[in-house]
Enzyme design. Structure first.
Site, short mmCIF file in Angstrom:
data_model
loop_
_atom_site.label_atom_id
_atom_site.label_comp_id
_atom_site.label_asym_id
_atom_site.label_seq_id
_atom_site.Cartn_x
_atom_site.Cartn_y
_atom_site.Cartn_z
N ASP A 81 0.84 -1.20 0.00
CA ASP A 81 0.00 0.00 0.00
C ASP A 81 0.88 1.25 0.00
O ASP A 81 2.00 1.23 0.52
CB ASP A 81 -0.92 0.01 1.23
CG ASP A 81 -2.19 0.81 1.00
OD1 ASP A 81 -3.27 0.20 0.82
OD2 ASP A 81 -2.11 2.06 0.97
N ASP A 141 4.02 1.61 -4.29
CA ASP A 141 3.20 2.40 -5.21
C ASP A 141 3.06 1.55 -6.48
O ASP A 141 4.06 1.30 -7.17
CB ASP A 141 3.89 3.73 -5.52
CG ASP A 141 3.08 4.58 -6.49
OD1 ASP A 141 2.04 4.11 -6.99
OD2 ASP A 141 3.51 5.73 -6.74
N VAL A 142 1.85 1.12 -6.78
CA VAL A 142 1.67 0.22 -7.93
C VAL A 142 1.98 0.93 -9.25
O VAL A 142 2.05 0.28 -10.30
CB VAL A 142 0.26 -0.41 -7.98
CG1 VAL A 142 0.01 -1.28 -6.77
CG2 VAL A 142 -0.83 0.65 -8.14
N TYR A 191 -12.80 6.60 -14.62
CA TYR A 191 -12.88 5.43 -13.74
C TYR A 191 -13.41 4.22 -14.52
O TYR A 191 -12.85 3.11 -14.44
CB TYR A 191 -13.78 5.77 -12.56
CG TYR A 191 -13.87 4.72 -11.49
CD1 TYR A 191 -12.75 4.30 -10.79
CD2 TYR A 191 -15.10 4.16 -11.15
CE1 TYR A 191 -12.85 3.34 -9.79
CE2 TYR A 191 -15.21 3.21 -10.15
CZ TYR A 191 -14.08 2.80 -9.47
OH TYR A 191 -14.18 1.85 -8.48
N LYS A 206 -11.39 0.71 -15.19
CA LYS A 206 -11.92 -0.58 -14.72
C LYS A 206 -12.28 -1.50 -15.88
O LYS A 206 -12.09 -2.72 -15.80
CB LYS A 206 -13.13 -0.34 -13.81
CG LYS A 206 -12.80 0.38 -12.50
CD LYS A 206 -11.72 -0.34 -11.70
CE LYS A 206 -11.61 0.16 -10.27
NZ LYS A 206 -10.49 -0.47 -9.53
N1 LIG Z 1 -15.80 0.58 -2.21
C1 LIG Z 1 -16.55 0.41 -3.28
O1 LIG Z 1 -17.76 0.59 -3.24
C2 LIG Z 1 -15.92 -0.04 -4.57
C3 LIG Z 1 -16.77 -0.34 -5.64
C4 LIG Z 1 -16.22 -0.76 -6.83
C5 LIG Z 1 -14.86 -0.89 -6.97
N2 LIG Z 1 -14.05 -0.58 -5.91
C6 LIG Z 1 -12.62 -0.73 -6.11
O2 LIG Z 1 -12.11 -1.53 -5.08
C7 LIG Z 1 -10.77 -1.17 -4.78
C8 LIG Z 1 -10.65 -0.90 -3.31
O3 LIG Z 1 -11.56 0.13 -2.96
P1 LIG Z 1 -11.84 0.55 -1.46
O4 LIG Z 1 -13.21 1.10 -1.42
O5 LIG Z 1 -11.45 -0.57 -0.56
O6 LIG Z 1 -10.85 1.79 -1.33
P2 LIG Z 1 -9.94 2.30 -0.12
O7 LIG Z 1 -9.65 3.72 -0.45
O8 LIG Z 1 -10.55 1.97 1.20
O9 LIG Z 1 -8.60 1.43 -0.28
C9 LIG Z 1 -7.75 1.60 -1.37
C10 LIG Z 1 -6.33 1.41 -0.91
O10 LIG Z 1 -5.48 1.47 -2.06
C11 LIG Z 1 -4.33 2.21 -1.70
N3 LIG Z 1 -3.73 2.79 -2.92
C12 LIG Z 1 -4.21 3.78 -3.68
N4 LIG Z 1 -3.37 4.06 -4.68
C13 LIG Z 1 -2.31 3.22 -4.54
C14 LIG Z 1 -1.10 3.03 -5.26
N5 LIG Z 1 -0.78 3.80 -6.32
N6 LIG Z 1 -0.26 2.06 -4.85
C15 LIG Z 1 -0.55 1.29 -3.76
N7 LIG Z 1 -1.67 1.44 -3.04
C16 LIG Z 1 -2.54 2.41 -3.43
C17 LIG Z 1 -4.83 3.29 -0.76
O11 LIG Z 1 -3.78 3.82 0.04
C18 LIG Z 1 -5.86 2.51 0.06
O12 LIG Z 1 -5.30 1.94 1.22
C19 LIG Z 1 -10.47 0.04 -5.67
O13 LIG Z 1 -9.79 -0.41 -6.82
C20 LIG Z 1 -11.83 0.57 -6.02
O14 LIG Z 1 -11.83 1.27 -7.24
C21 LIG Z 1 -14.55 -0.15 -4.73
#
Ligand SMILES: NC(=O)c1ccc[n+]([C@@H]2O[C@H](COP(=O)([O-])OP(=O)(O)OC[C@H]3O[C@@H](n4cnc5c(N)ncnc54)[C@H](O)[C@@H]3O)[C@@H](O)[C@H]2O)c1
Length: 286
Positions: free
Chosen positions: A64, A85-86, A192, A196
């Site tokens: 993360d 950082d991905v 977005y 995706k």
């Molecule tokens: N929560 C939802 O409703 C939802 C719905 C559809 C898709 N998603 C997808 O699910 C995934 C997780 O979402 P979430 O809601 O748990 O978000 P979140 O913000 O709680 O967690 C995301 C994590 O990714 C980390 N991150 C961001 N950019 C990064 C990078 N460049 N390198 C490494 N780490 C990085 C952040 O620090 C964070 O800890 C995301 O890809 C999001 O687009 C979430």
């Protein structure tokens, strides 16, 4: 309802319902013999996946950007935190090296790092009549974070997993995180949705590329989940989104995402799939 994953999976393996004794390669074990990497594992869906993997006994490395949250999540779950950082190849290489030194070569990758923005493709200022364009750099940032970040993590994971001996008939399993926005993106979600949709689009060719190495890949398309990101939204917006589901009319719990992610790892016949977990939601335009 509590069902043992082992018993539930093993009805068809001929080994009296115990997956540990299954030697037919019908299910990948998720236990103390297995290591996993979870990107975005410090929060939300990633953190829930870390907890589910740890509960199954697996060794886990959290990748993360967020060091404070990552260290805290690692301390709470007994995982190893690897700042990553991905979007940076060097950062990913260093994180994989640290994870492998601590936990051994991983067989599971759950890729959750990602995110979006909300901006209209074109706006017209009511007072001046001037047009505002979606800034190209912001579009590129979001597409890159989701599509390129996921892909760069996968190539590094695969290069390591391909060196493993087979276990339960395979070498590795990858779970990517898309979004239902990949299929029914709302107004303002062009970047977005594109990022995706790219993950959905790459799932089959990656599965075809990695099949010869015994590695599977599937993508989860979550609907709306109760994570820090979504919980910050105004109540009126949460109610409107919940009402778009068929049933149940609520946000998904991160544990429900994690349960599916682990099943995608365990079930050897699931490959190249993009699967929605969304309570039947179909996004309206806004
Ligand atoms: N929560 C939802 O409703 C939802 C719905 C559809 C898709 N998603 C997808 O699910 C995934 C997780 O979402 P979430 O809601 O748990 O978000 P979140 O913000 O709680 O967690 C995301 C994590 O990714 C980390 N991150 C961001 N950019 C990064 C990078 N460049 N390198 C490494 N780490 C990085 C952040 O620090 C964070 O800890 C995301 O890809 C999001 O687009 C979430």
């Amino acid at each position: 309802m509590k069902i043992s994953a082992r018993l539930a999976l093993c009805g068809w393996c001929g080994n009296k319902g115990d997956i540990k004794k299954c030697n037919k390669g019908l299910a990948m074990r998720v236990d103390a013999k297995v290591s996993a990497v979870v990107t975005g594992g410090a929060s939300g869906l990633g953190l829930a996946s870390v907890k589910a993997l740890r509960a199954a006994g697996a060794k886990v490395a959290i990748f993360d950007l967020n060091t404070d949250a990552g260290e805290q999540a690692a301390a709470e779950t007994g995982a190893v935190f690897c700042q990553a950082d991905v979007l940076s190849d060097e950062s990913l290489d260093a994180a994989f090296a640290k994870a492998r030194a601590a936990n051994g070569q991983e067989r599971i990758l759950i890729s959750c790092a990602g995110g979006g923005n909300a901006k209209a493709t074109l706006r017209k200022d009511r007072e001046t009549g001037a047009f505002g364009l979606f800034p190209t750099a912001e579009f590129a940032r979001v597409v890159t974070l989701n599509a390129v970040g996921t892909f760069a993590t996968i190539t590094r994971f695969a290069a390591g997993a391909a060196t493993l001996d087979t276990l339960d008939g395979e070498r590795g399993a990858i779970v990517c995180t898309g979004s239902v926005a990949a299929q029914d993106g709302q107004m303002g979600q062009a970047a977005y949705a594109a990022g995706k949709a790219a993950i959905v689009g790459m799932t089959l060719p990656i599965a075809r590329d990695l099949g010869r190495f015994g590695i599977r890949v599937n993508t989860i398309l979550p609907g709306i989940f109760s994570t820090p990101l979504m919980n910050r939204a105004p109540q009126e917006m949460k109610d409107r989104l919940s009402a778009m589901t068929a049933f149940p009319n609520r946000f998904g719990e991160p544990e429900e995402y994690a349960s599916l992610a682990l099943e995608l790892c365990r079930n050897t016949y699931l490959n190249a799939q993009a699967i929605r977990i969304d309570a039947g939601i179909r996004f309206a335009a806004k």
